[in-house]
Design a protein around this motif. Sequence first.
Motif, PDB file in Angstrom:
ATOM      1  N   GLN A   2      36.639  46.864  35.045  1.00 28.14           N
ATOM      2  CA  GLN A   2      37.965  46.291  35.278  1.00 28.14           C
ATOM      3  C   GLN A   2      38.136  45.890  36.740  1.00 28.14           C
ATOM      4  O   GLN A   2      38.738  44.844  37.040  1.00 28.14           O
ATOM      5  CB  GLN A   2      39.052  47.286  34.874  1.00 28.14           C
ATOM      6  CG  GLN A   2      39.240  47.404  33.371  1.00 28.14           C
ATOM      7  CD  GLN A   2      40.241  48.471  32.985  1.00 28.14           C
ATOM      8  OE1 GLN A   2      40.376  49.508  33.671  1.00 28.14           O
ATOM      9  NE2 GLN A   2      40.941  48.264  31.883  1.00 28.14           N
ATOM     10  N   ALA A   3      37.603  46.694  37.653  1.00 28.29           N
ATOM     11  CA  ALA A   3      37.693  46.354  39.080  1.00 28.29           C
ATOM     12  C   ALA A   3      36.921  45.083  39.384  1.00 28.29           C
ATOM     13  O   ALA A   3      37.392  44.217  40.137  1.00 28.29           O
ATOM     14  CB  ALA A   3      37.178  47.522  39.921  1.00 28.29           C
ATOM     15  N   TYR A  52      36.174  42.626  37.273  1.00 20.15           N
ATOM     16  CA  TYR A  52      36.842  41.493  36.629  1.00 20.15           C
ATOM     17  C   TYR A  52      38.139  41.134  37.341  1.00 20.15           C
ATOM     18  O   TYR A  52      38.504  39.963  37.440  1.00 20.15           O
ATOM     19  CB  TYR A  52      37.114  41.835  35.174  1.00 20.15           C
ATOM     20  CG  TYR A  52      37.600  40.668  34.348  1.00 20.15           C
ATOM     21  CD1 TYR A  52      36.791  39.549  34.147  1.00 20.15           C
ATOM     22  CD2 TYR A  52      38.862  40.680  33.758  1.00 20.15           C
ATOM     23  CE1 TYR A  52      37.232  38.476  33.386  1.00 20.15           C
ATOM     24  CE2 TYR A  52      39.311  39.620  32.996  1.00 20.15           C
ATOM     25  CZ  TYR A  52      38.494  38.520  32.819  1.00 20.15           C
ATOM     26  OH  TYR A  52      38.942  37.457  32.069  1.00 20.15           O
ATOM     27  N   ARG A  53      38.835  42.149  37.829  1.00 19.40           N
ATOM     28  CA  ARG A  53      40.070  41.899  38.591  1.00 19.40           C
ATOM     29  C   ARG A  53      39.767  41.129  39.873  1.00 19.40           C
ATOM     30  O   ARG A  53      40.508  40.211  40.259  1.00 19.40           O
ATOM     31  CB  ARG A  53      40.754  43.226  38.912  1.00 19.40           C
ATOM     32  CG  ARG A  53      42.103  43.077  39.624  1.00 19.40           C
ATOM     33  CD  ARG A  53      42.815  44.421  39.719  1.00 19.40           C
ATOM     34  NE  ARG A  53      41.995  45.447  40.359  1.00 19.40           N
ATOM     35  CZ  ARG A  53      41.513  46.509  39.719  1.00 19.40           C
ATOM     36  NH1 ARG A  53      41.723  46.671  38.430  1.00 19.40           N
ATOM     37  NH2 ARG A  53      40.806  47.406  40.387  1.00 19.40           N
ATOM     38  N   ASP A  54      38.657  41.462  40.527  1.00 20.37           N
ATOM     39  CA  ASP A  54      38.278  40.768  41.758  1.00 20.37           C
ATOM     40  C   ASP A  54      37.800  39.347  41.478  1.00 20.37           C
ATOM     41  O   ASP A  54      37.992  38.458  42.316  1.00 20.37           O
ATOM     42  CB  ASP A  54      37.172  41.545  42.485  1.00 20.37           C
ATOM     43  CG  ASP A  54      37.675  42.872  43.051  1.00 20.37           C
ATOM     44  OD1 ASP A  54      38.905  43.049  43.134  1.00 20.37           O
ATOM     45  OD2 ASP A  54      36.826  43.717  43.401  1.00 20.37           O
ATOM     46  N   ASP A  55      37.187  39.141  40.310  1.00 22.19           N
ATOM     47  CA  ASP A  55      36.641  37.812  40.001  1.00 22.19           C
ATOM     48  C   ASP A  55      36.633  37.604  38.486  1.00 22.19           C
ATOM     49  O   ASP A  55      35.712  38.036  37.802  1.00 22.19           O
ATOM     50  CB  ASP A  55      35.216  37.688  40.553  1.00 22.19           C
ATOM     51  CG  ASP A  55      34.623  36.305  40.319  1.00 22.19           C
ATOM     52  OD1 ASP A  55      35.334  35.425  39.787  1.00 22.19           O
ATOM     53  OD2 ASP A  55      33.446  36.104  40.672  1.00 22.19           O
ATOM     54  N   PRO A  56      37.651  36.917  37.946  1.00 21.54           N
ATOM     55  CA  PRO A  56      37.727  36.684  36.497  1.00 21.54           C
ATOM     56  C   PRO A  56      36.588  35.828  35.951  1.00 21.54           C
ATOM     57  O   PRO A  56      36.459  35.692  34.731  1.00 21.54           O
ATOM     58  CB  PRO A  56      39.076  35.964  36.330  1.00 21.54           C
ATOM     59  CG  PRO A  56      39.872  36.371  37.523  1.00 21.54           C
ATOM     60  CD  PRO A  56      38.873  36.471  38.636  1.00 21.54           C
TER      61      PRO A  56
END
Length: 460
Positions: free
Chosen positions: A154-155, A157-161
Amino acid sequence: MTTSVHPVPRHFRPAAVAVALAGVLGASWLVAGLGRPSASVSVPATTPAPAANITAPNGTLPGPDTTLEQIGRGIAAWSINVAADPSDFVSATNLGSLYFTRGRMTGALDDYGHAAAAAERATAANPSDPGARNLTALLSLTTHDFPAALATAQAVYRDDPAQLQALATIGDAQLELGAYDAASAAYTTLGAAQQGPAISARLAHLASLQGRPADALRLSASALSAARDAGTTGTSLSWYAFLDGTLSFQDGQLERAETSFRAAIVAWPGSYAALAGLARTRAARGDSAEAISLYQQAAAIVPQPQTLAALGDLNALAGRTDEAQRQYDTVRAIATLAAVNRQVYNRELALFDANHGVEPAEALRLAAAELETRKDVYGWDAYAWALHANGRDRDADAAMTHALALGTRDALFAYHAGMIAAGLGDTARARSLLTDALAINPGFDPLQAARARATLGSLR
């Protein structure tokens, strides 16, 4: 292809890393596919991962057939770079990926420790590198630390979708934790961004859990076909065939299951999972002798608790009690080897204890501890069965309602629910459930199916 071990030029960007690795592992190694056990190598990117680098839902790094010899040479080459420069996060990530892949191929849990150390080193050198962070999440997923896998992915993906690998790991972790709606949403988003066999395989697993066996088998067949059409070979192709065999067995389609498991073994003769799957299928079809031989082959590669327990059960049913006891003793010994063994095999050990009347209190402790974080339907089933083994059928019945909540069509679920109902004296429900279990797959488990028939006979 170069066969000698040599250091790989350091600090290359992804394209250069791939070119450098071609000299170590061969050009065919670079072809990646999409796609739980496969084991081939993919270079973690230091830019948003291209679609082809999404891993299989079994948490492995897909690609064409890669041998253990090639992986060993790659480990030696990247280790030289890492030893020469502690800040070389690219080499450290690639080293970790190779250890991870070898662990998936051989079942050697020590390799996951080496992989984790390399990934930690890479992250320390470059905390923002998605390759090392994605590898860390995959390692957590593979060693059954699902909350950690979810948090890490999740971290990322949150930083780079654009990191689709992280999104895939998010869905996989949520599925294992029993957050099915969240997993479905993640897979829907993933499918909108990319199509391919790995996506179909994930959706097949989800459909099976949701009690949609026809959809599950259609999707697993599609995944296998697409993988073949894409030129996938070796361990990756083997896993897609294994998935189809597993879902076919669960639905009681034994002929299809056998065909798929044999195809998986042809693609990768070292697939201990496919050998065990074929053994289970042969046992269900009444060929105990071949089943024993196949289980022995699987256990010689990786002595997994469920394989040893099944081998022991077949020997026990054949009257070879001493040989059966040797297998059972080995199952119990596995739990004492290392903490990671208990983490990975926690559920299998709980079911073994409950099935065989060995330390039922320990079975309940294991199942309850896992359920604290991993509330999937199979976790509830294991907990319910452990409660039954401890004579707590009313609590077991309540737990089984959670296991059956999705409508998962599994003979083992129906058997467990039926035996619990019989323990409560609910004869009509027990007869119905046990009949359902044997109708789904009359040979779902040699020992348990025999007990189901005996109990059904006594209820009649």
